[in-house]
Write a protein that holds these residues in place. Structure first.
Motif, mmCIF file in Angstrom:
data_model
loop_
_atom_site.group_PDB
_atom_site.id
_atom_site.type_symbol
_atom_site.label_atom_id
_atom_site.label_comp_id
_atom_site.label_asym_id
_atom_site.label_seq_id
_atom_site.Cartn_x
_atom_site.Cartn_y
_atom_site.Cartn_z
ATOM 1 N N GLN A 59 -30.867 -47.881 -61.929
ATOM 2 C CA GLN A 59 -30.452 -49.279 -61.849
ATOM 3 C C GLN A 59 -29.074 -49.405 -62.476
ATOM 4 O O GLN A 59 -28.826 -48.867 -63.560
ATOM 5 N N THR A 60 -28.193 -50.086 -61.800
ATOM 6 C CA THR A 60 -26.819 -50.228 -62.276
ATOM 7 C C THR A 60 -26.364 -51.671 -62.160
ATOM 8 O O THR A 60 -27.017 -52.490 -61.532
ATOM 9 N N LEU A 61 -25.224 -51.923 -62.751
ATOM 10 C CA LEU A 61 -24.542 -53.196 -62.567
ATOM 11 C C LEU A 61 -23.109 -52.878 -62.190
ATOM 12 O O LEU A 61 -22.611 -51.782 -62.470
ATOM 13 N N PRO A 62 -22.447 -53.826 -61.521
ATOM 14 C CA PRO A 62 -21.042 -53.577 -61.165
ATOM 15 C C PRO A 62 -20.205 -53.368 -62.420
ATOM 16 O O PRO A 62 -20.384 -54.069 -63.424
ATOM 17 N N ARG A 63 -19.312 -52.432 -62.381
ATOM 18 C CA ARG A 63 -18.469 -52.140 -63.539
ATOM 19 C C ARG A 63 -17.656 -53.360 -63.952
ATOM 20 O O ARG A 63 -17.390 -53.573 -65.140
ATOM 21 N N ALA A 64 -17.301 -54.202 -62.995
ATOM 22 C CA ALA A 64 -16.530 -55.411 -63.298
ATOM 23 C C ALA A 64 -17.311 -56.362 -64.205
ATOM 24 O O ALA A 64 -16.718 -57.182 -64.910
ATOM 25 N N GLU A 65 -18.632 -56.246 -64.228
ATOM 26 C CA GLU A 65 -19.467 -57.109 -65.069
ATOM 27 C C GLU A 65 -19.782 -56.473 -66.424
ATOM 28 O O GLU A 65 -20.495 -57.067 -67.237
ATOM 29 N N LEU A 66 -19.268 -55.288 -66.668
ATOM 30 C CA LEU A 66 -19.554 -54.570 -67.907
ATOM 31 C C LEU A 66 -18.907 -55.260 -69.101
ATOM 32 O O LEU A 66 -17.729 -55.583 -69.080
ATOM 33 N N THR A 67 -19.698 -55.491 -70.132
ATOM 34 C CA THR A 67 -19.196 -56.055 -71.385
ATOM 35 C C THR A 67 -19.467 -55.047 -72.490
ATOM 36 O O THR A 67 -20.606 -54.623 -72.681
ATOM 37 N N LEU A 68 -18.418 -54.663 -73.190
ATOM 38 C CA LEU A 68 -18.540 -53.678 -74.260
ATOM 39 C C LEU A 68 -17.951 -54.223 -75.555
ATOM 40 O O LEU A 68 -16.997 -54.993 -75.525
ATOM 41 N N THR A 69 -18.499 -53.767 -76.672
ATOM 42 C CA THR A 69 -17.876 -54.064 -77.959
ATOM 43 C C THR A 69 -16.618 -53.205 -78.066
ATOM 44 O O THR A 69 -16.482 -52.214 -77.337
ATOM 45 N N PRO A 70 -15.703 -53.535 -78.969
ATOM 46 C CA PRO A 70 -14.532 -52.664 -79.141
ATOM 47 C C PRO A 70 -14.927 -51.231 -79.495
ATOM 48 O O PRO A 70 -14.289 -50.277 -79.027
ATOM 49 N N GLU A 71 -15.984 -51.057 -80.299
ATOM 50 C CA GLU A 71 -16.423 -49.709 -80.667
ATOM 51 C C GLU A 71 -16.947 -48.952 -79.451
ATOM 52 O O GLU A 71 -16.651 -47.769 -79.270
ATOM 53 N N GLU A 72 -17.728 -49.618 -78.596
ATOM 54 C CA GLU A 72 -18.224 -48.970 -77.373
ATOM 55 C C GLU A 72 -17.060 -48.602 -76.457
ATOM 56 O O GLU A 72 -17.018 -47.506 -75.908
ATOM 57 N N ARG A 73 -16.133 -49.527 -76.290
ATOM 58 C CA ARG A 73 -14.971 -49.280 -75.431
ATOM 59 C C ARG A 73 -14.190 -48.068 -75.903
ATOM 60 O O ARG A 73 -13.843 -47.181 -75.124
ATOM 61 N N ASP A 74 -13.920 -47.995 -77.215
ATOM 62 C CA ASP A 74 -13.107 -46.907 -77.751
ATOM 63 C C ASP A 74 -13.874 -45.592 -77.795
ATOM 64 O O ASP A 74 -13.325 -44.535 -77.493
ATOM 65 N N THR A 75 -15.133 -45.627 -78.196
ATOM 66 C CA THR A 75 -15.935 -44.409 -78.278
ATOM 67 C C THR A 75 -16.065 -43.746 -76.917
ATOM 68 O O THR A 75 -15.976 -42.528 -76.797
ATOM 69 N N HIS A 76 -16.267 -44.542 -75.885
ATOM 70 C CA HIS A 76 -16.464 -43.984 -74.543
ATOM 71 C C HIS A 76 -15.169 -43.908 -73.734
ATOM 72 O O HIS A 76 -15.203 -43.532 -72.567
ATOM 73 N N ALA A 77 -14.043 -44.236 -74.343
ATOM 74 C CA ALA A 77 -12.723 -44.161 -73.698
ATOM 75 C C ALA A 77 -12.746 -44.791 -72.311
ATOM 76 O O ALA A 77 -12.289 -44.209 -71.337
ATOM 77 N N VAL A 78 -13.259 -45.998 -72.238
ATOM 78 C CA VAL A 78 -13.472 -46.669 -70.948
ATOM 79 C C VAL A 78 -12.168 -46.881 -70.183
ATOM 80 O O VAL A 78 -12.158 -46.844 -68.954
ATOM 81 N N TRP A 79 -11.060 -47.061 -70.902
ATOM 82 C CA TRP A 79 -9.782 -47.313 -70.227
ATOM 83 C C TRP A 79 -9.353 -46.158 -69.329
ATOM 84 O O TRP A 79 -8.581 -46.349 -68.414
ATOM 85 N N GLY A 80 -9.866 -44.956 -69.558
ATOM 86 C CA GLY A 80 -9.446 -43.800 -68.774
ATOM 87 C C GLY A 80 -10.386 -43.428 -67.646
ATOM 88 O O GLY A 80 -10.147 -42.462 -66.927
ATOM 89 N N ILE A 81 -11.461 -44.176 -67.479
ATOM 90 C CA ILE A 81 -12.461 -43.821 -66.470
ATOM 91 C C ILE A 81 -11.942 -44.148 -65.075
ATOM 92 O O ILE A 81 -11.378 -45.213 -64.836
ATOM 93 N N SER A 82 -12.178 -43.231 -64.165
ATOM 94 C CA SER A 82 -11.734 -43.385 -62.778
ATOM 95 C C SER A 82 -12.261 -44.674 -62.161
ATOM 96 O O SER A 82 -13.416 -45.052 -62.366
#
Length: 200
Positions: A59-82
């Protein structure tokens, strides 16, 4: 050449018994607990295409609807994901273990290919954690010992760390590669630890 300010003050401070030195900065048990929570959260985001999500029956959700904390964003390096990985599956530890090793390897290979962060390599930790899965794995709380956390931070500093404006202020000059505020995802917390140490 004298040691940077943060190194001199950190080494001179009196540390509590539960303090561990990471990049020569005293780090409290409370801060290490935060790091463990960021590295091995209760649920992890896996980035996939719609076709891949269907093939894995996730089960997934559209990436455009993804909400992350700053820690989640930085830990998973979301800015670099294809951008091709336009779906996100949130998996809890029990879900992850339920996939089986073959599907786990396939999903990890996709995450590495999409450039998701926080997918450690076995070869970087094999001496500290015998019996790790092949190639890549996800962090679980039991794997994040103090020695492993020290290695994670050291590897996060890397060969080409991000040098923020705080580096010069903390170190008093252009910092070495091991400047505690050069560490990407740990930058704010290590900088805080260095400031706390210098205030003592």
């Amino acid at each position: 050449m004298s040691a940077p300010v943060w190194a001199r003050t950190a080494s001179a401070c009196r540390c509590r018994a539960d303090t561990v030195r990471v990049l020569n900065v005293p780090v409290s048990a409370e801060l290490r607990a935060l790091w463990r929570g960021w590295l091995a959260p209760a649920r992890q985001p896996l980035f996939l295409t719609g076709e891949e999500a269907a093939a894995f029956d996730l089960q997934t959700l559209p990436r455009a609807e993804l909400t992350l904390t700053p820690e989640e964003r930085d830990t998973h390096a979301v800015w670099g994901i294809s951008a091709a990985a336009d779906r996100v599956a949130w998996l809890e530890l029990a879900d992850w273990h339920g996939l089986g090793s073959k599907r786990q390897r396939e999903l990890l290979a996709l995450q590495v290919g999409y450039k998701r962060g926080n997918i450690p390599r076995r070869r970087d930790f094999a001496d500290l954690l015998p019996g790790l899965p092949e190639a890549h794995f996800l962090w679980t709380p039991d794997r994040l010992t103090d020695a492993v956390l020290q290695r994670v931070v050291t590897l996060s500093a890397g060969d080409t760390p991000v040098r923020s404006p705080g580096c010069r202020k903390a170190c008093g000059r252009r910092p070495p590669l091991t400047c505690p505020v050069s560490v990407n995802w740990l930058e704010p917390s290590l900088a805080t630890a260095a400031r706390t140490a210098s205030a003592r």
